[in-house]
Scaffold this motif. Structure first.
Motif, mmCIF file in Angstrom:
data_model
loop_
_atom_site.group_PDB
_atom_site.id
_atom_site.type_symbol
_atom_site.label_atom_id
_atom_site.label_comp_id
_atom_site.label_asym_id
_atom_site.label_seq_id
_atom_site.Cartn_x
_atom_site.Cartn_y
_atom_site.Cartn_z
ATOM 1 N N GLU B 46 -22.339 -3.171 6.436
ATOM 2 C CA GLU B 46 -22.588 -2.727 5.065
ATOM 3 C C GLU B 46 -21.576 -1.656 4.643
ATOM 4 O OE1 GLU B 46 -26.668 -1.586 5.217
ATOM 5 O OE2 GLU B 46 -27.370 -3.632 4.925
ATOM 6 N N ALA B 47 -20.332 -1.945 4.922
ATOM 7 C CA ALA B 47 -19.276 -0.964 4.647
ATOM 8 C C ALA B 47 -18.398 -1.425 3.486
ATOM 9 C CB ALA B 47 -18.411 -0.788 5.894
ATOM 10 N N THR B 48 -17.745 -0.471 2.867
ATOM 11 C CA THR B 48 -16.714 -0.796 1.877
ATOM 12 C C THR B 48 -15.460 -1.229 2.627
ATOM 13 O OG1 THR B 48 -17.560 0.816 0.302
ATOM 14 C CG2 THR B 48 -15.258 0.161 0.049
ATOM 15 N N LEU B 49 -14.907 -2.364 2.230
ATOM 16 C CA LEU B 49 -13.679 -2.856 2.851
ATOM 17 C C LEU B 49 -12.485 -2.160 2.190
ATOM 18 C CD1 LEU B 49 -12.554 -5.122 4.830
ATOM 19 C CD2 LEU B 49 -12.202 -6.464 2.757
ATOM 20 N N VAL B 50 -11.635 -1.537 2.998
ATOM 21 C CA VAL B 50 -10.448 -0.869 2.448
ATOM 22 C C VAL B 50 -9.196 -1.556 2.989
ATOM 23 C CG1 VAL B 50 -9.262 1.338 2.081
ATOM 24 C CG2 VAL B 50 -11.738 1.299 2.442
ATOM 25 N N PRO B 51 -8.742 -2.639 2.336
ATOM 26 C CA PRO B 51 -7.479 -3.235 2.768
ATOM 27 C C PRO B 51 -6.340 -2.323 2.340
ATOM 28 C CG PRO B 51 -8.321 -4.381 0.831
ATOM 29 C CD PRO B 51 -9.313 -3.317 1.165
ATOM 30 N N ALA B 52 -5.452 -2.021 3.246
ATOM 31 C CA ALA B 52 -4.370 -1.071 2.916
ATOM 32 C C ALA B 52 -3.023 -1.685 3.273
ATOM 33 C CB ALA B 52 -4.572 0.234 3.676
ATOM 34 N N TYR B 53 -2.201 -1.859 2.262
ATOM 35 C CA TYR B 53 -0.837 -2.363 2.498
ATOM 36 C C TYR B 53 0.059 -1.185 2.855
ATOM 37 C CZ TYR B 53 3.337 -5.198 2.059
ATOM 38 O OH TYR B 53 4.499 -5.880 2.325
ATOM 39 N N LEU B 54 0.649 -1.241 4.023
ATOM 40 C CA LEU B 54 1.523 -0.138 4.475
ATOM 41 C C LEU B 54 2.966 -0.494 4.121
ATOM 42 C CD1 LEU B 54 -0.087 0.442 7.985
ATOM 43 C CD2 LEU B 54 -0.711 1.485 5.793
ATOM 44 N N MET B 55 3.538 0.315 3.293
ATOM 45 C CA MET B 55 4.871 0.024 2.763
ATOM 46 C C MET B 55 5.889 0.952 3.434
ATOM 47 S SD MET B 55 5.648 -0.194 -1.265
ATOM 48 C CE MET B 55 4.469 -1.455 -1.626
ATOM 49 N N VAL B 56 6.874 0.372 4.053
ATOM 50 C CA VAL B 56 7.873 1.187 4.752
ATOM 51 C C VAL B 56 9.013 1.514 3.787
ATOM 52 C CG1 VAL B 56 9.470 1.299 6.693
ATOM 53 C CG2 VAL B 56 7.243 0.190 6.963
ATOM 54 N N THR B 57 9.221 2.802 3.548
ATOM 55 C CA THR B 57 10.245 3.245 2.601
ATOM 56 C C THR B 57 11.497 3.674 3.365
ATOM 57 O OG1 THR B 57 8.419 4.164 1.325
ATOM 58 C CG2 THR B 57 10.639 4.766 0.635
ATOM 59 N N PRO B 58 12.650 3.069 3.066
ATOM 60 C CA PRO B 58 13.882 3.483 3.748
ATOM 61 C C PRO B 58 14.171 4.971 3.525
ATOM 62 C CG PRO B 58 14.244 1.468 2.490
ATOM 63 C CD PRO B 58 12.897 1.979 2.112
ATOM 64 N N LEU B 59 14.891 5.553 4.469
ATOM 65 C CA LEU B 59 15.140 7.002 4.417
ATOM 66 C C LEU B 59 15.890 7.434 3.163
ATOM 67 C CD1 LEU B 59 16.034 7.670 8.143
ATOM 68 C CD2 LEU B 59 14.144 8.694 6.873
ATOM 69 N N ASP B 60 16.667 6.528 2.590
ATOM 70 C CA ASP B 60 17.459 6.887 1.414
ATOM 71 C C ASP B 60 16.593 7.132 0.185
ATOM 72 O OD1 ASP B 60 19.581 6.449 2.985
ATOM 73 O OD2 ASP B 60 20.082 4.496 2.186
ATOM 74 N N PHE B 61 15.341 6.706 0.232
ATOM 75 C CA PHE B 61 14.482 6.819 -0.940
ATOM 76 C C PHE B 61 13.444 7.917 -0.758
ATOM 77 C CE2 PHE B 61 16.083 2.556 -1.156
ATOM 78 C CZ PHE B 61 16.226 2.312 -2.503
ATOM 79 N N GLU B 62 12.960 8.421 -1.872
ATOM 80 C CA GLU B 62 11.778 9.273 -1.845
ATOM 81 C C GLU B 62 10.638 8.438 -1.276
ATOM 82 O OE1 GLU B 62 11.240 12.477 -3.121
ATOM 83 O OE2 GLU B 62 13.404 12.652 -3.358
ATOM 84 N N LEU B 63 9.699 9.124 -0.631
ATOM 85 C CA LEU B 63 8.628 8.377 0.035
ATOM 86 C C LEU B 63 7.858 7.452 -0.908
ATOM 87 C CD1 LEU B 63 6.705 10.432 2.729
ATOM 88 C CD2 LEU B 63 7.600 8.111 2.876
ATOM 89 N N ASP B 64 7.610 7.929 -2.124
ATOM 90 C CA ASP B 64 6.804 7.126 -3.049
ATOM 91 C C ASP B 64 7.651 6.386 -4.079
ATOM 92 O OD1 ASP B 64 4.510 7.864 -1.796
ATOM 93 O OD2 ASP B 64 4.116 9.572 -3.082
ATOM 94 N N ALA B 65 8.916 6.171 -3.739
ATOM 95 C CA ALA B 65 9.801 5.502 -4.700
ATOM 96 C C ALA B 65 9.322 4.080 -4.987
ATOM 97 C CB ALA B 65 11.216 5.449 -4.135
ATOM 98 N N PRO B 66 9.439 3.636 -6.255
ATOM 99 C CA PRO B 66 9.052 2.248 -6.541
ATOM 100 C C PRO B 66 10.093 1.266 -6.005
ATOM 101 C CG PRO B 66 9.679 3.435 -8.548
ATOM 102 C CD PRO B 66 9.866 4.381 -7.420
ATOM 103 N N LEU B 67 9.729 0.509 -4.996
ATOM 104 C CA LEU B 67 10.639 -0.465 -4.403
ATOM 105 C C LEU B 67 10.198 -1.852 -4.860
ATOM 106 C CD1 LEU B 67 10.770 0.982 -0.789
ATOM 107 C CD2 LEU B 67 12.408 1.328 -2.626
ATOM 108 N N GLN B 68 10.947 -2.392 -5.816
ATOM 109 C CA GLN B 68 10.474 -3.586 -6.511
ATOM 110 C C GLN B 68 10.185 -4.762 -5.589
ATOM 111 O OE1 GLN B 68 12.977 -4.561 -9.811
ATOM 112 N NE2 GLN B 68 13.068 -2.461 -10.500
#
Lengths: 360, 165
Positions: B46-68
């Motif tokens: 009876e739990a909430t399902l939390v699917p989490a997509y882990l996005m690997v950001t290259p070092l050249d980008f800010e961590l939260d940069a939009p990578l299309q």
């Protein structure tokens, strides 16, 4: 009077920009033409074409213990030609030079009333830097701002098909055979070149389109055709879905997205809400969405204000979670939005995360 | 079930502070067998399902940069996983988390949020799922009970969309 600026843009090295620049210099019959700076790249055809054109001597500039050749801007201006040919406008000058970038040197030459033809590859365009990296895996360090293309009098595409460029590489017309072999395996792979060509074609097409619009009409026409989405969110799981839906629609509409959370003045989110907000901020950031927070007692009024300020055309909203009593007293949120936000398309994103089994 | 019992149960499962089952995945795919198992566990629990997509950001980008490119892969998959959970009448609270590696993104996620259990896909023959090294890291560092699920070898060749339509 400022000089006329013509930029020859290509998808990659080797498409023939420098060659074309020299040809145009030679064809400018009767005009006083000099080469301000030329990158011959050890290409015999290019060097041959430069023969007979006057070259303004380069400046030997200190770079640490080395001496490097740079364009002598002052000498070009002092020479007062009618037209100066200046290769590679995105080049970064050595630190001892007055200007950091060559396009700044060119700006001084234009300001002196001298016409300039220059060259550049599309991968140096600042706004395409991330896209180029994603397409090719190569991070381009030397960039130039988009305004340079916007401000140029003419932007001309020097085009070659990927196959033709690869043939030129194999024939040793671009790089030495060893370097060409490496290049063909890396940056000059067919899929890279095809993607770069698409980018440069689109860029030049957009530039042509922009030039067709009379300057005075541009803001109006943009307002008329541009879409901008305003996604209304709350610190709840369903808002993740609203942002994702807004992003998908934005892809089709080529639209910018703003996410708006309207909170009652002085309201402090609970720890769970703070967690949801942080997650929404992270998602917004990854999707390139602008995250806005506004204080307001009246959601519809706040939306009207923000939509007006941001030029929104679409509003994405989740299924309202209203108490029946409020709905009867004030009218439903959705009907108020339809009534009080004229000119805005409203899309309700179904709240499937809260879909419930009916009690027996 | 009485009306009161229904609302009590609903409050226990979907309300803030209810149980949360994290299912992280990356690389544009989630093994269908792992997803089905995670859904079953979330239902029973009876739990909430939390699917989490882990996005690997290259070092050249800010961590939260939009990578299309990555976002274009992640969003449809996240939608598909969310639909699968919703079809099973689960509460779903999807996430996207960024990091310099999959494990870094995971660390950032559980630094920011509370979970009660994690279901982790083991590597498939097609190269999706967490690597043995990442699994080892998760087992050593996860602050929650962790289940590592191996894909069904026969279904391993099929993509997620075969199951979630």
């Amino acid at each position: 009077m400022r000089g006329h600026y013509r930029i020859l843009v290509g998808m990659a090295a080797g498409v023939g920009k420098t060659y074309r620049m020299l040809e145009e210099g030679r064809q400018a019959q009767g005009r006083d033409v000099v080469i301000g700076y030329l990158e011959p790249h050890d290409r015999p055809d290019t060097a041959a074409l430069a023969e007979g054109l006057e070259i303004v001597p380069r400046l030997r500039a200190a770079h640490g213990e080395l001496e490097l050749d740079e364009m002598d801007v002052d000498a070009v201006i002092a020479r007062k030609p009618e037209l100066a040919l200046v290769d590679e406008l995105a080049h970064t000058n050595t630190s001892s030079m007055r200007n950091e970038k060559r396009y700044e040197d060119i700006d001084e030459i234009l300001a002196a009333g001298i016409d300039v033809i220059s060259t550049v590859n599309v991968q140096h365009l600042e706004s395409l830097n991330d896209a180029i990296f994603e397409l090719t895996g190569v991070r381009v360090r030397e960039t130039f701002p988009d305004r340079i293309l916007d401000e140029a009098d003419e932007v001309v595409l020097v085009d070659l098909s990927p196959e033709e460029l690869q043939d030129r590489l194999r024939a040793g017309k671009v790089y030495s055979p060893e370097r060409a072999a490496v290049a063909l395996e890396n940056f000059f792979r067919h899929e890279n070149l095809a993607a770069l060509r698409e980018l440069v074609l689109r860029e030049v097409a957009e530039d042509v389109e922009a030039r067709r619009q009379p300057a005075g009409l541009e803001p109006l026409s943009k307002q008329a055709v541009g879409e901008r989405i305003l996604a209304l969110i709350e610190p709840q799981p369903k808002s993740q879905r609203i942002l994702r839906r807004a992003w998908r629609s934005a892809q089709r509409l080529d639209a910018e997205i703003d996410a708006l959370w309207v909170r009652s003045p002085g309201y402090e989110p609970t720890p769970e809400e703070a967690t949801q907000l942080a997650a929404l901020r992270r998602l917004a950031s990854v999707l390139g969405i602008h995250f806005l927070e506004e204080d307001g007692d009246d959601l519809v009024e706040a939306v009207r204000r923000v939509a007006g300020e941001r030029g929104s055309t679409y509003v994405f909203v989740g299924t309202p979670d209203e108490r029946r009593r409020v709905e009867i007293l004030r009218g439903s949120l959705l009907s108020r939005m339809v009534r009080e936000l004229p000119g805005l398309d409203i899309r309700v994103v179904a709240d499937r995360t809260q879909r419930e089994t009916q009690p027996q | 079930m009485s009306r009161l019992a229904f609302w009590r149960q609903r409050a226990a499962t979907a309300a803030p502070g209810g149980r949360r089952l994290l299912v992280p995945f990356t690389d544009g795919e989630l093994d269908p067998v792992v997803l089905e198992a995670a859904i079953r566990i979330a239902k029973v629990w009876e739990a909430t399902l939390v699917p989490a997509y882990l996005m690997v950001t290259p070092l050249d980008f800010e961590l939260d940069a939009p990578l299309q490119k990555q976002v274009a892969r992640a969003m449809p998959l996240l939608e598909a996983v969310e639909h699968a959970g919703l079809r099973a009448d689960l509460a779903v609270d999807a996430r996207v988390e960024t990091g310099r590696s999959a494990t870094h993104a995971l660390q950032r996620l559980w630094d920011a949020e509370r979970f009660d259990r994690i279901v982790v896909p083991a590597p498939t023959t097609r190269g999706y799922g967490f690597t043995p090294k990442e699994l080892q890291w998760i087992l050593m560092h996860a602050p929650y009970e962790t289940l590592i699920l191996r894909p069904d070898p026969e279904l391993d060749a099929h993509a997620l969309e075969v199951v979630v339509g």
